[in-house]
Enzyme design. Structure first.
Site, PDB file in Angstrom:
ATOM      1  N   ARG A  61       0.573  -1.329  -0.047  1.00 29.72           N
ATOM      2  CA  ARG A  61      -0.099  -0.019   0.090  1.00 29.72           C
ATOM      3  C   ARG A  61       0.810   1.310   0.043  1.00 29.72           C
ATOM      4  O   ARG A  61       0.553   2.373  -0.597  1.00 29.72           O
ATOM      5  CB  ARG A  61      -1.045   0.081   1.267  1.00 29.72           C
ATOM      6  CG  ARG A  61      -2.421  -0.146   0.928  1.00 29.72           C
ATOM      7  CD  ARG A  61      -3.065   0.090   2.158  1.00 29.72           C
ATOM      8  NE  ARG A  61      -2.513  -0.519   3.174  1.00 29.72           N
ATOM      9  CZ  ARG A  61      -2.979  -1.095   4.554  1.00 29.72           C
ATOM     10  NH1 ARG A  61      -4.365  -0.747   4.459  1.00 29.72           N
ATOM     11  NH2 ARG A  61      -2.220  -1.284   5.475  1.00 29.72           N
ATOM     12  N   HIS A 189       6.511 -23.078   6.917  1.00 34.94           N
ATOM     13  CA  HIS A 189       7.911 -22.999   6.780  1.00 34.94           C
ATOM     14  C   HIS A 189       8.621 -24.079   7.323  1.00 34.94           C
ATOM     15  O   HIS A 189       9.931 -24.456   7.015  1.00 34.94           O
ATOM     16  CB  HIS A 189       8.469 -21.636   7.217  1.00 34.94           C
ATOM     17  CG  HIS A 189       8.681 -21.631   8.704  1.00 34.94           C
ATOM     18  ND1 HIS A 189       7.429 -21.118   9.574  1.00 34.94           N
ATOM     19  CD2 HIS A 189       9.665 -21.319   9.412  1.00 34.94           C
ATOM     20  CE1 HIS A 189       8.024 -21.048  10.485  1.00 34.94           C
ATOM     21  NE2 HIS A 189       9.238 -21.124  10.561  1.00 34.94           N
ATOM     22  N   ASP A 246      -1.420 -21.401  16.606  1.00 36.79           N
ATOM     23  CA  ASP A 246       0.011 -20.660  16.215  1.00 36.79           C
ATOM     24  C   ASP A 246       1.160 -21.730  15.732  1.00 36.79           C
ATOM     25  O   ASP A 246       1.766 -21.723  14.730  1.00 36.79           O
ATOM     26  CB  ASP A 246       0.642 -19.957  17.202  1.00 36.79           C
ATOM     27  CG  ASP A 246       2.013 -18.987  16.251  1.00 36.79           C
ATOM     28  OD1 ASP A 246       1.699 -18.534  15.131  1.00 36.79           O
ATOM     29  OD2 ASP A 246       2.776 -18.835  17.088  1.00 36.79           O
ATOM     30  N   HIS A 251       2.806 -26.630  12.496  1.00 36.90           N
ATOM     31  CA  HIS A 251       4.436 -27.137  12.539  1.00 36.90           C
ATOM     32  C   HIS A 251       4.450 -28.500  13.188  1.00 36.90           C
ATOM     33  O   HIS A 251       5.071 -29.304  12.610  1.00 36.90           O
ATOM     34  CB  HIS A 251       4.972 -25.984  13.168  1.00 36.90           C
ATOM     35  CG  HIS A 251       5.025 -24.577  12.694  1.00 36.90           C
ATOM     36  ND1 HIS A 251       5.053 -24.385  11.328  1.00 36.90           N
ATOM     37  CD2 HIS A 251       5.221 -23.386  13.163  1.00 36.90           C
ATOM     38  CE1 HIS A 251       4.855 -23.005  10.897  1.00 36.90           C
ATOM     39  NE2 HIS A 251       5.125 -22.529  12.071  1.00 36.90           N
TER      40      HIS A 251
HETATM   41  C1  BG6 Z   1       5.709 -19.086  13.212  1.00 40.22           C
HETATM   42  C2  BG6 Z   1       5.073 -18.712  14.422  1.00 40.22           C
HETATM   43  O1  BG6 Z   1       5.000 -19.633  12.442  1.00 40.22           O
HETATM   44  O2  BG6 Z   1       6.741 -19.949  13.656  1.00 40.22           O
HETATM   45  C3  BG6 Z   1       5.909 -17.979  15.538  1.00 40.22           C
HETATM   46  O3  BG6 Z   1       3.788 -17.915  14.100  1.00 40.22           O
HETATM   47  C4  BG6 Z   1       6.809 -18.903  15.953  1.00 40.22           C
HETATM   48  O4  BG6 Z   1       5.194 -17.803  16.770  1.00 40.22           O
HETATM   49  C5  BG6 Z   1       7.587 -19.530  14.666  1.00 40.22           C
HETATM   50  O5  BG6 Z   1       8.074 -18.262  16.743  1.00 40.22           O
HETATM   51  C6  BG6 Z   1       8.942 -20.112  14.861  1.00 40.22           C
HETATM   52  O6  BG6 Z   1       9.621 -20.520  13.748  1.00 40.22           O
HETATM   53  P1  BG6 Z   1      11.211 -20.904  13.657  1.00 40.22           P
HETATM   54  O7  BG6 Z   1      11.419 -21.083  12.237  1.00 40.22           O
HETATM   55  O8  BG6 Z   1      11.860 -19.947  14.491  1.00 40.22           O
HETATM   56  O9  BG6 Z   1      11.197 -22.227  14.777  1.00 40.22           O
END
Ligand code: BG6
Length: 498
Positions: A61, A189, A246, A251
């Protein structure tokens, strides 16, 4: 005792350039773009993976021109690029591939300019939605209106993907109006992390483990993702999510799938994702007394000490959890009867993600009761100090009979593979996979929905019962009752150690 490995001979870098592409980053000035996406792309550029005519188009934006955006990108690389050091010329060359468009996701501004840039390039077109989830649908719709949702285009969708089953279904349906499933890349990720992929390599690349990988030989499995950071500046988002939404729904669930799934016939997207989906669908509902949650307390100390969770999110009555620990079962032939324990939390004693497979005791000890009871324990460290440790029982050296001790066969990947082992951040690997059109490390729509279907009743149960998370000390291993959860079963969590 640690095994010593000679650094292996030079591991040849196998960087294969991807096809020419244009990557549009919606939310191109945001936190994720600056911390992860842009420095990651620069590393791929230095590695020679980004073709000469690739372009990165930041779209947001904010009103700025491409030069101002290039300056922001260069600052982001300096701040978040870590060891990424290219020469001044390399940086200049990378920046010359960067453009910026001021765009309004819900209005008309900027879209004709973007359309003009993307017209008839013949390159791979990828659109990264690094924006608030509320805008995912708007962006998809706009892309279609402006003729950019063509059959070759790909969209990359960040988490959170919905906040429950219903919203995830709605989002899947919205995206499906404009894009086919094989054009939608839902990012988790964790799947891009080197060691998370190593889970598959260790399981399916070795004969050693797989025959023992079942309820007959495994006593239990532990998955820990501990963080030292608090909610920081993300309080507003986090307080509406909590650790369950979260971290666990995505994850930890993905880690559980990779550790528990059947061997897929091939390492290809649908073969892998079909097997993961079967695991999620076979998960038992979590009983209320098999899950505990907590909120971190302020750190003891001076006035610079970290605030409590409730202070950090600005709500003295918040009932959102920053820590959760649970026990679940997978009801299938392989795992029936084997408990899976998972825990994750913020402000814990160390940053440490680890999966531990605890094998059963030998069926009979030939050494008698005084030799004690011993178990093999396989630990896969995901971060930091990525590596694998296998606890093996041997004779305690010296005279005086057969006394047994457990020693670790310990391999830290950086020691074993030497400095040549290329460190690729999760995001850069995943973005390159998007360009290659490889969805193996991305979540399919049905997978995300199945994960919510398991998560929703847990969260609803907390709400119905009006449960409040228990406090735990910053810098600890979580709540007291998380330890109880294990002790009741005669087991212990592994120490959270960096
Ligand atoms: C994110 C979460 O997806 O992953 C965060 O939203 C978390 O809260 C993070 O801190 C952790 O990722 P990594 O790669 O640092 O283990």
């Amino acid at each position: 005792m640690t095994n010593r490995y000679e650094a292996m001979p030079h591991i040849e870098s196998r960087v294969i350039p991807v096809d020419p592409f244009d990557l549009v980053i919606f939310g191109g000035t945001g936190d994720l773009a600056r911390r992860k996406i842009l420095p990651g792309l620069y590393r791929r550029f230095i590695a020679g993976q980004m073709p000469r005519d690739a372009r990165i188009i930041g779209a947001a934006r904010g009103d700025m021109d491409s030069d101002a955006y290039r300056k922001m990108v260069s600052d982001a690389i300096a701040e978040f690029g870590g060891q990424t050091k290219g020469s001044a010329d390399t940086l200049k060359s990378f920046l010359s591939r960067i453009l910026y468009v001021t765009i309004d996701a819900r209005g008309e501004a900027g879209w004709s300019e973007l359309q003009e840039l993307m017209k008839g390039t013949g390159k791979v077109e990828a659109y990264y939605f690094s924006v608030s989830p509320a805008l995912f649908g708007d962006l998809a719709e706009r892309l279609q209106q402006w003729g950019m949702a063509n059959s070759d285009a790909r969209i990359v969708v960040e988490k959170p993907f919905g906040r429950d089953l219903e919203t995830a279904k709605e989002l899947n349906a919205t995206l499906a109006r404009y894009f086919e499933e094989d054009q939608i890349y839902r990012i988790d990720h964790y799947l891009g992390k080197e060691t998370v992929q190593n889970l598959m390599a260790v399981r399916f690349g070795n004969m050693l483990f797989e025959p023992l990988w079942n309820a007959q030989y495994v006593d239990h499995i532990q998955i820990t993702v501990a963080e030292t950071v608090g909610v920081g500046g993300r309080g507003e988002y986090y307080d509406k999510s909590g650790a369950m939404r979260d971290m666990v729904q995505n994850h930890l669930m993905q880690l559980l799938c990779l550790i528990a799934m059947e061997p897929p016939a091939r390492f290809d997207p649908d073969a892998v994702r079909d097997e993961k989906l079967k695991v999620i669908r076979a998960l038992d509902p979590v009983l209320p007394h098999h899950i505990v949650r907590g909120q971190y307390e302020a750190e003891a100390g001076d006035e610079n000490a970290h605030p409590s969770y409730r202070e950090a999110v600005g709500d003295p009555r918040s009932k959102t959890e920053s820590f959760v620990a649970l026990k679940t079962h997978i009801s299938n032939w392989r795992w029936s009867g084997t408990p899976f324990y998972m825990r994750t939390g913020k402000r814990m004693s160390a940053r440490s993600s680890e999966i531990t497979v605890v094998f059963k005791e030998t069926p009979h000890s030939i050494f008698g009761a005084e030799a004690g009871q011993h178990r093999n324990v396989l630990s896969i460290r995901l971060q930091p100090n990525e590596g694998i440790t296998l606890g093996v029982t041997i004779k305690e050296p010296g005279p005086g009979g057969m006394r047994l001790i457990d020693v670790p066969l310990d391999m830290t990947f950086s020691e074993a593979l030497g400095d040549d082992a290329e460190q690729v951040d999760a995001y850069e690997r995943l973005i390159m996979d998007v360009i290659r059109g490889n969805q193996t490390l991305f979540m399919r729509g049905d997978e995300v929905e199945a994960a919510w279907a398991w998560t929703d009743p847990i969260i609803q149960g907390w709400q119905t019962r009006g449960e409040v998370p228990k406090p735990y000390d910053s810098g600890s291993d979580g709540t007291v009752d998380s330890r109880e959860l294990m002790r009741r079963d005669g087991r212990e969590w592994r120490e959270v150690a960096p």
